[in-house]
Design an enzyme around this catalytic site. Structure first.
Site, short mmCIF file in Angstrom:
data_model
loop_
_atom_site.label_atom_id
_atom_site.label_comp_id
_atom_site.label_asym_id
_atom_site.label_seq_id
_atom_site.Cartn_x
_atom_site.Cartn_y
_atom_site.Cartn_z
N LYS A 130 -4.72 38.56 18.19
CA LYS A 130 -3.83 38.67 17.02
C LYS A 130 -2.62 39.55 17.29
O LYS A 130 -1.49 39.19 16.94
CB LYS A 130 -4.60 39.24 15.82
CG LYS A 130 -5.74 38.39 15.31
CD LYS A 130 -6.34 38.95 14.03
CE LYS A 130 -6.99 40.32 14.17
NZ LYS A 130 -8.17 40.32 15.06
N ASN A 151 -2.26 44.40 9.89
CA ASN A 151 -3.38 45.03 10.59
C ASN A 151 -2.89 45.75 11.84
O ASN A 151 -3.42 46.77 12.24
CB ASN A 151 -4.42 43.97 10.95
CG ASN A 151 -5.70 44.56 11.49
OD1 ASN A 151 -6.30 45.44 10.87
ND2 ASN A 151 -6.13 44.10 12.66
N HIS A 181 -17.63 41.84 13.64
CA HIS A 181 -17.77 42.35 12.28
C HIS A 181 -18.94 41.73 11.52
O HIS A 181 -18.92 41.68 10.29
CB HIS A 181 -16.47 42.14 11.48
CG HIS A 181 -15.26 42.71 12.12
ND1 HIS A 181 -15.18 44.04 12.51
CD2 HIS A 181 -14.08 42.15 12.48
CE1 HIS A 181 -13.99 44.26 13.05
NE2 HIS A 181 -13.32 43.14 13.06
#
Length: 444
Positions: A123, A146, A191
């Protein structure tokens, strides 16, 4: 009139995005209270002078908060929707959103296009690269999310484009984001301590395509394709169909292409590996969809040297190339790094495994690995999961692992630190781990 004039709003979690939310909401006239699980969060000092004593709720027990007085609560990405606070807010009938939702409402009203980038790995690289493409085109672009700075700090009256890296934690409290172009780069175990299942994790990631004009999907990832609109433009490392993005052999060698159109030979990229070629293709597809001129995109592709700790070339010692991929903190990112580099690879890995199954690494290691040298808290679990794929050594820490790698590797090998694990058993962060690795390699 200011957007939130007089509205009672709670900002929960005073990290970077929480503090940005406080600043933004105060500028828009809101009556802001703040809460953090700790009584004196490090960033509280940045906004304490702007918050009344009565509105500073930091350190208070959740059951001591008068939550029904708030219209909206802005939750830090680090606070789960299953947390005691979030559950209490839901019971009290308070709207729960995140900083990206606040950003989206402002960006929508200003009618400034947004490019949204999510996925398990890559990302930050793609977000930065698209931002560089926009800058090369002379656009006034805000790049963050982020990947800092927080999205709300990017809002400016003269902005022409926003490029956001979006985590699953951010997306699960976002509903109004309208992207000009958006992508899910890939999906791998990450996660799951919060999202529990890959299905739930994937569904959250796929919300980036809600209200999206141009969807961009990784055709090499079956999970991504299953979650993407049928009309999505795709990228991958194979030869693409018409109007899609991929790699193909051309007169200039292996090249980035769109259909039959040659964009750039891969040899002209400064970033290493097939996974970074895929990142470049994703960035190119997003930039094209957002109307960034191709000439600017190519300039940025040629100039972009990559981000630190992401398959970063460190040095060549006695014919052996050393790569720092300390940001490889999960199995999927490490699989991408191994697949992206030519064999033979001497693989250094280990740390805190976060409950992952490492068996997915067996096949690429069997194809490309000379040896695996493992260290850290979950070295034994990794060795068990990749048993039989290649010879394995165990060392007490990364430095001992590097010393052994230096003794084993021969000219033409690549020594790759891609731990597939978090760093906190032996280091402050993945950055600390990568910097120490880089220094140790230079000392060779």
């Amino acid at each position: 009139m200011k957007r939130y004039n007089g509205q009672k709003m709670l900002v929960a979690g005073l990290g970077a995005s929480g503090v940005a939310a406080v600043r933004y909401l105060l500028s828009e006239g809101a009556d802001v209270s703040v809460w953090d699980a700790t009584g004196t969060p490090p960033k509280l000092a940045e906004i304490s002078s702007k918050i009344s004593v009565d509105n500073n709720l930091c350190g208070k027990a959740v059951n001591a908060l008068s939550l029904k007085t708030y219209q909206t609560a802005v939750l830090s990405p680090g606070i789960s929707l299953a947390s005691d606070l979030a559950v209490a807010l839901q019971v009290a009938g308070v709207e729960i959103i995140g900083d990206i939702e606040l950003f989206a409402r402002a960006a929508n009203d200003a009618d400034v296009p947004v490019i949204g980038i999510t996925g398990s790995n890559g990302k930050s690289t793609v977000t930065t690269l698209v931002g560089e493409m926009a800058k090369a085109a002379g656009l006034n672009v805000g790049v963050g999310g982020n990947l800092g700075p927080p999205a709300l700090d990017l809002l400016k009256p003269d902005a022409q484009l926003y490029v956001l890296e979006l985590s699953s934690f951010q997306l699960e409290t976002t509903s109004s984001l309208r992207c000009k172009a958006a992508t899910i780069l890939n999906l791998s175990q990450d996660h799951l301590d919060r999202h529990v299942t890959m299905e739930h994790y994937g569904r959250i990631k796929a919300t980036v395509f809600n209200h999206c004009e141009h969807s961009i999907a990784n055709r090499d990832d079956a999970a991504v394709m299953a979650l993407s609109p049928k009309s999505a433009t795709t990228f991958g490392i194979d030869k693409p169909a018409a109007q899609q993005y991929g790699l193909a052999e051309t007169a200039q060698g292996l090249s980035l292409v769109r259909g039959d159109e040659v964009v750039l030979p891969q040899s002209e990229l400064k970033i290493f590996g097939l996974h970074n070629a895929a990142n470049a293709l994703a960035a190119l597809a997003l930039a094209d969809a957002a109307g960034i001129p191709r000439v600017a995109s190519v300039i940025a592709l040629k100039a972009f040297a990559g981000l630190s700790h992401r398959c970063e070339f460190v040095a060549e010692v006695a014919g052996v190339s050393y790569f720092n991929d300390s940001k490889g903190t999960n199995v999927g990112s490490t699989v991408a790094a191994i697949n992206g580099l030519p064999a033979p690879i001497v693989w250094l890995a280990g740390g805190q495994g976060k409950g992952q199954d490492f068996s997915e690494l067996s096949e690429p290691l069997a194809r490309k690995g000379r040896v695996a040298i493992l260290f850290g808290e979950d070295a034994a679990k990794i060795e068990q999961d990749i048993a039989g794929a290649l010879p394995v050594y165990r060392e007490v820490d990364m430095f001992a692992a590097l010393k052994r790698a230096h003794g084993i590797a021969v000219s033409g090998d690549r020594v790759l630190l891609s731990p597939a694990c978090a760093s906190f058993d032996q280091f402050k962060s993945y950055v600390d781990r990568g910097e120490q690795f880089r220094a140790a390699v230079k000392a060779l």
